[in-house]
Design an enzyme around this catalytic site. Structure first.
Site, short mmCIF file in Angstrom:
data_model
loop_
_atom_site.label_atom_id
_atom_site.label_comp_id
_atom_site.label_asym_id
_atom_site.label_seq_id
_atom_site.Cartn_x
_atom_site.Cartn_y
_atom_site.Cartn_z
N CYS A 189 0.81 -1.23 0.00
CA CYS A 189 0.00 0.00 0.00
C CYS A 189 0.84 1.27 0.00
CB CYS A 189 -0.93 0.01 1.22
SG CYS A 189 -2.15 -1.31 1.19
N CYS A 191 0.74 2.67 6.39
CA CYS A 191 1.13 1.32 6.73
C CYS A 191 1.02 0.48 5.46
CB CYS A 191 0.25 0.75 7.83
SG CYS A 191 -1.53 0.77 7.45
N HIS A 244 -9.38 3.42 -1.19
CA HIS A 244 -7.93 3.19 -1.11
C HIS A 244 -7.49 2.36 -2.31
CE1 HIS A 244 -4.03 1.94 0.15
NE2 HIS A 244 -4.37 0.94 0.94
#
Length: 401
Positions: free
Chosen positions: A91, A387, A357
């Site tokens: 990510c 994160c 996201h």
């Protein structure tokens, strides 16, 4: 080391990451191509002044593989001399791509480049790039692997966050995102996505639900008890024996949304700016990446923030705005609590709970968002951080110029 400046950023709107989402028919390379074209055209950019384009992607397989960045460079009719690189840090890929370009410029090995990310979650399904970390039993057992949703619920259990707590955070994210859209705060950075005949297929973040309240969120069922029943609750308890029972407080309403999208940032030296006739908007002050405990895999933001601050010679109070990806509500709540950071200066425009996201793209998107907010609020410094899978974390500090 020379200064690295941000000259511009653009992003696509986020489309729902499913077959009926507005961007489902648009492949990832086209999302990046349209942003590269917009970056060139809105800055009247001579693309031969760029050295490299680095694009992050969290599922760099199939149509999202093959060094997508170089394909997009050529697809957008950039100068052939512009290189391309594909980068994967789960990510954090989009932000790591920006940091990669910054490092090239800072060391004098490049004059300018574009860093960013892309993810078409409706076309390349999350989990295609699982790797040994997930799929090899010996590796997974050694690392006490559990899915991220279990990690989010572990945080909530250890930190004592209730369902009302995480729902309240999520409702506020929706409120802030709705206000940002209503006030036109995203307008300067959004590039509407077009289809093959030039018609606009999406010009807004379609995942958001502006009418969301704590009461409406309370009716949603927890999302991750199924993973717990598959044996991952036992894994969590073996890694954290102080846990008696997992508190399953995360739902689809207080976790990040699955969406498609792309974002890019143009960086360069002062000399590049002069040659291109561009004024810098911000300076890259520092960056950092770390590893953290891989079972929860979501706690890195606290420590990577500390590392980035140390690299910059700054304290947390020197940062005006924080932009932390809302992977799950508990991730941001833990970050704010452990570093004693006010929610009033964190994710001020809403976040991934409200907007979605798009994995590899998010880091570049939220870096651009927080730069826009610094300018709009006449503030000076910001930190962007995420994160990432397997216990990774990345952060970048910028300051206006």
């Amino acid at each position: 080391m020379q200064d690295v400046f941000i000259y511009d950023h653009v992003r696509t709107p986020r489309g729902r990451g499913r077959p009926d989402g507005s961007l489902h028919e648009i492949p990832a390379i086209e999302l990046v191509t349209q942003l590269l074209e917009a970056m060139r055209d809105r800055n009247d950019l001579d693309t031969s002044l760029l050295d490299d384009v680095v694009i992050g992607c969290a599922q760099p397989v199939g149509e999202q593989g093959g060094v997508l960045a170089r394909g997009a460079v050529l697809n957008a009719n950039y100068a052939e001399s512009v290189g391309g690189q594909q980068l994967h840090r789960f990510c954090a890929s989009g932000l790591e791509a920006v940091n990669n370009v910054a490092a090239q410029v800072a060391t004098g090995m490049a004059s300018a480049g574009i860093g960013g990310g892309v993810e078409s979650m409706s076309r390349v399904i999350m989990g295609y790039d699982s790797g040994a970390w997930v799929a090899d039993p010996s590796v997974a057992l050694h690392n006490y692997y559990a899915p991220q949703g279990i990690g989010a619920d572990i945080i909530a259990t250890l930190e004592g966050y209730s369902r009302d707590d995480v729902d309240a955070y999520a409702a506020e994210s929706q409120r802030r995102a709705a206000a940002s859209w209503d006030q036109g705060n995203f307008a300067g950075s959004i590039v509407p996505v077009k289809d093959v005949i030039g018609d606009v297929v999406l010009d807004n973040d379609e995942y958001r639900r502006p009418q969301t309240t704590v009461e409406s969120l309370s009716g949603l069922k927890p999302a991750f008890p199924g993973f717990a029943d598959m044996g991952f609750a036992r894994v969590a308890k073996e890694r954290y024996p102080q846990i008696e029972e997992l508190s399953h407080v995360h739902t689809g309403g207080n976790s990040s949304g699955i969406v498609d999208g792309s974002g890019i940032v143009m960086l360069g030296s002062a000399e590049f700016g002069k040659a291109a006739g561009l004024k810098p908007r911000a300076r890259i002050k520092a960056w950092a990446s770390i590893g953290s405990e891989p079972t929860i895999m979501l706690t890195a933001p606290v420590d990577v923030a500390k590392k980035a601050l140390k690299n910059a010679g700054m304290s947390k109070d020197d940062i005006d705005l924080y932009e932390l990806n809302e992977a799950f509500a508990s991730v941001v709540m833990r970050f704010m609590n452990h570093l004693e950071i006010d929610h009033a200066k964190t994710n001020v425009a809403g976040g991934a709970i409200a907007l979605g996201h798009p994995l590899g793209a998010t880091g570049a998107m939220i870096l651009g968002t927080v730069l826009d907010e610094l300018e709009r609020r006449d503030l000076n410094t910001a930190m962007t951080l995420l994160c990432a899978g397997n216990g990774l974390g990345t952060a970048t500090i910028i300051e206006r110029v």
